[in-house]
Write an enzyme that holds these catalytic residues in place. Structure first.
Site: not given
Ligand code: AGP
Length: 607
Positions: A480, A503, A27, A602, A100-101, A74, A487, A484, A2
């Protein structure tokens, strides 16, 4: 999660709020709304969907007035819908709130408030704040907000306005970011500097349980018991253009292209007199020498950066290193002694799980060092020392440049520990540092020609699943890469150690099943090739990230994406770039919004 904005000043608030919301949309983007006061009432407009939906709903003659608040959501409590979108208002609709929260005790508070005759119109936790303030309001909005805040348990960044006190916005926070600034046109508040940087570069980062009272010409600050204080001003020196795409079709591509700069900036000033310098560690070399265990904690991409660092710290410093997902770490009973170093990695610096893990580790006596991208963020404030990655603002929800900043920072830490422990010699360190710096140019080279990546991306048309495999640092890099892809393209992707295929996962293979392999030249190259051959025999289509000049790889791979030869220790930095680009190309071809993937935000400020 948010984003909130607020403005009170000498011009109409509406456009300032909508522009701020556009910048905060990373956000959360399931609904948005604004509230603006005119002479007699608070006008609220809320819409489901992205900020653009709200923008197109707000007509020229709507919401006119110089004082207002806004929100991009969000959803946590209450589905994404118009009735659950913020701002929320009191029964008399004379008080409006954006939040927000999470207010954890909202159910109890709601029950009490309903018992006192308040009628709720949403399913959110936030609405209790509007009614609590209404209940406490006796002609002083600051007092009423203070009273409400004292009853709320949880996290909140709150901006509140009241029709009986025109032109005033009261703000407070707990575990949720709030920045304020006075510009020429009026006073601004937001969850993130990026929403007010056009108006002022001198901002105040509000601390927990502090309050601010904004009026068009001034912002006053109060502590939790009502004493006024002069806040510390933080000057922002990064460029406004981080909020613009700069000619790129999306922020993700722009941010991928910034990575050579991130490497250079993160390394700047880190070598002095042939030694690695990380002053932010606030530990003497002697104290560092006592470190006998390292925990790296983080979530998502930040966790993956930790997986890479584990290999380097153990290789160069010979210190046992564990990498843990923050949400698990905090509920275990990890072995922490006075000689344990905890490194908390977080781009946003406000991830709830990571913050909770930091607090837990400190209570247990560990020294905690934060690696974050956000100045003054909770991770920065709550750690014993903080290393800032020099990625600058990252807007795309999928982390790219901040990941590279994290890996480079952690690599420096590994080198420093190697030196302190006497495991790396000066010439070795010098050579490593110089090769690490070379990765900036290598990334530039990769970015010059992406045709092989785009060609491989076409193969994902109609695919629903993929495996990413590698060995050693290749495996860590694959985690990683797979994240990517899933997501931003919504294709299911899992990463495995290549040696694990036989395995279990090999049972998944059928004709055409895509396997992305990190198969660069490394001590385990031959083993990886054997694993790829086993998969190819069972019908897999192999897309390999390989070292330039490697012809042998073509025997097993259907698509080869070459990257420059690099020391294996630094391969994750360069190999991650084609994996980011591959995921993006696949997502773009599928018509996905690569900057704002569904269901994500984010900053994850909830558990
Ligand atoms: C990464 O592409 C993601 N959006 C997500 O996994 C992110 O890395 C994770 O939420 C951690 O966020 P931070 O690094 O702000 O703590």
């Amino acid at each position: 999660m948010c984003g909130i904005v607020g403005f009170t000043g000498h011009v109409d608030a509406k456009d300032i709020l909508l522009d701020g919301l556009k910048r905060l949309e990373y956000r959360g983007y399931d609904s948005a709304g604004i509230a603006v006061e005119d002479d007699s009432r608070i006008n609220v407009i809320r819409r489901v969907g992205k900020v653009s939906e709200l923008v197109s709903s707000v007509g020229e003659n709507d919401c006119l007035g110089g004082c207002g608040i806004g929100h991009t959501r969000w959803a946590t409590h209450g589905a994404p819908s118009e009735r659950n979108a913020h701002p929320h208002t009191s029964c008399a609709e004379d008080i409006a709130v954006v939040h927000n929260g999470i207010i954890e005790n909202y159910l109890e508070l709601r029950e009490v408030l309903e018992g006192r005759g308040h009628t709720f119109t949403s399913d959110t936790d936030t609405e209790v704040a509007a009614h609590l303030i209404e209940e406490a309001y006796k002609g002083d909005l600051l007092d009423a907000v203070r009273s409400a805040a004292s009853q709320m348990i949880g996290a909140y960044g709150l901006a509140v306005m009241c029709i009986h006190e025109p032109g005033k916005i009261v703000v407070t926070r707990k575990d949720s970011p709030i920045v304020l600034g006075q510009g020429e046109k009026g006073a601004y508040v937001a969850s993130d500097i990026i929403a007010l940087i056009d108006a002022t570069r001198d901002v105040v980062v509000l601390e927990d349980n502090e309050f601010a009272v904004m009026t068009p010409d001034s912002i006053e600050y109060y502590d939790r018991i009502g004493n006024a204080f002069e806040p510390e001003i933080t000057h922002i020196d990064w460029d406004v253009d981080v909020a613009e795409k700069g000619g790129y079709p999306d922020f993700m591509l722009k941010e991928i292209h910034e990575q050579p700069r991130v490497v250079r900036d993160t390394l700047a000033g880190r070598m002095s007199g042939n030694e690695i310098v990380i002053d932010e560690l606030t530990l003497s070399r002697k104290e560092l020498n006592y470190v006998d265990r390292v925990y790296i904690i983080g979530c998502g991409t930040s966790y993956h950066a930790g997986l890479i660092a584990k290999n380097l710290i153990e290789a160069w410093a010979r210190i046992p290193t564990e990498v843990e997902v923050a949400s698990e770490f905090r509920y275990r009973n990890p072995i922490i002694t006075p000689t344990t170093m905890v490194v908390a990695v977080s781009q946003s610096g406000e991830t709830a799980d990571t913050l909770a893990a930091i607090r837990d580790a400190r209570v247990k006596g560990a020294k905690v060092f934060g690696i974050t991208n956000v100045l003054g963020s909770p991770v920065a404030r709550e750690s014993d020392g903080v290393i800032y990655t020099k990625a600058n603002k990252e807007i795309a929800v999928a982390s790219t440049k901040s990941f590279i900043g994290q890996v480079v920072s952690l690599t420096l830490l590994a080198m420093l520990l190697g030196r302190v422990k006497g495991k790396l010699t000066l010439p070795q360190t010098r050579m490593l540092f110089s090769e690490l710096a070379d990765t900036a140019e290598q990334i530039e080279y990769i970015l010059q020609d992406t045709s092989a990546i785009d060609e491989a991306a076409k193969y994902f048309e109609g695919r629903t699943s993929a495996l990413y495999i590698g060995r050693g640092l290749g495996e860590a890099t694959c985690y990683e890469g797979a994240l990517k892809l899933k997501e931003i393209s919504y294709i299911h992707a899992e990463a495995y150690a290549a040696g694990e295929m036989k395995h279990g996962p090999i049972a998944l293979l059928e004709d055409g099943f895509p396997i992305v392999a990190v198969a660069t030249k490394s001590p385990t190259y031959d083993k990886t090739i054997s694993n790829l051959a086993e998969s190819k025999t069972r019908g897999a289509t192999i897309i390999a990230i390989a070292t330039e000049g490697d012809e042998e790889i073509k025997k097993v791979a259907d698509y080869v994406i070459y990257i420059p030869r690099v020391r294996d220790s630094f391969m994750p930095i360069t190999a991650s770039v084609p994996l980011q680009l591959l995921a993006r190309s696949v997502a773009v071809a599928r018509g996905c919004d690569v900057d704002q993937p569904r269901n994500l935000a984010k900053s994850v400020t909830v558990e």
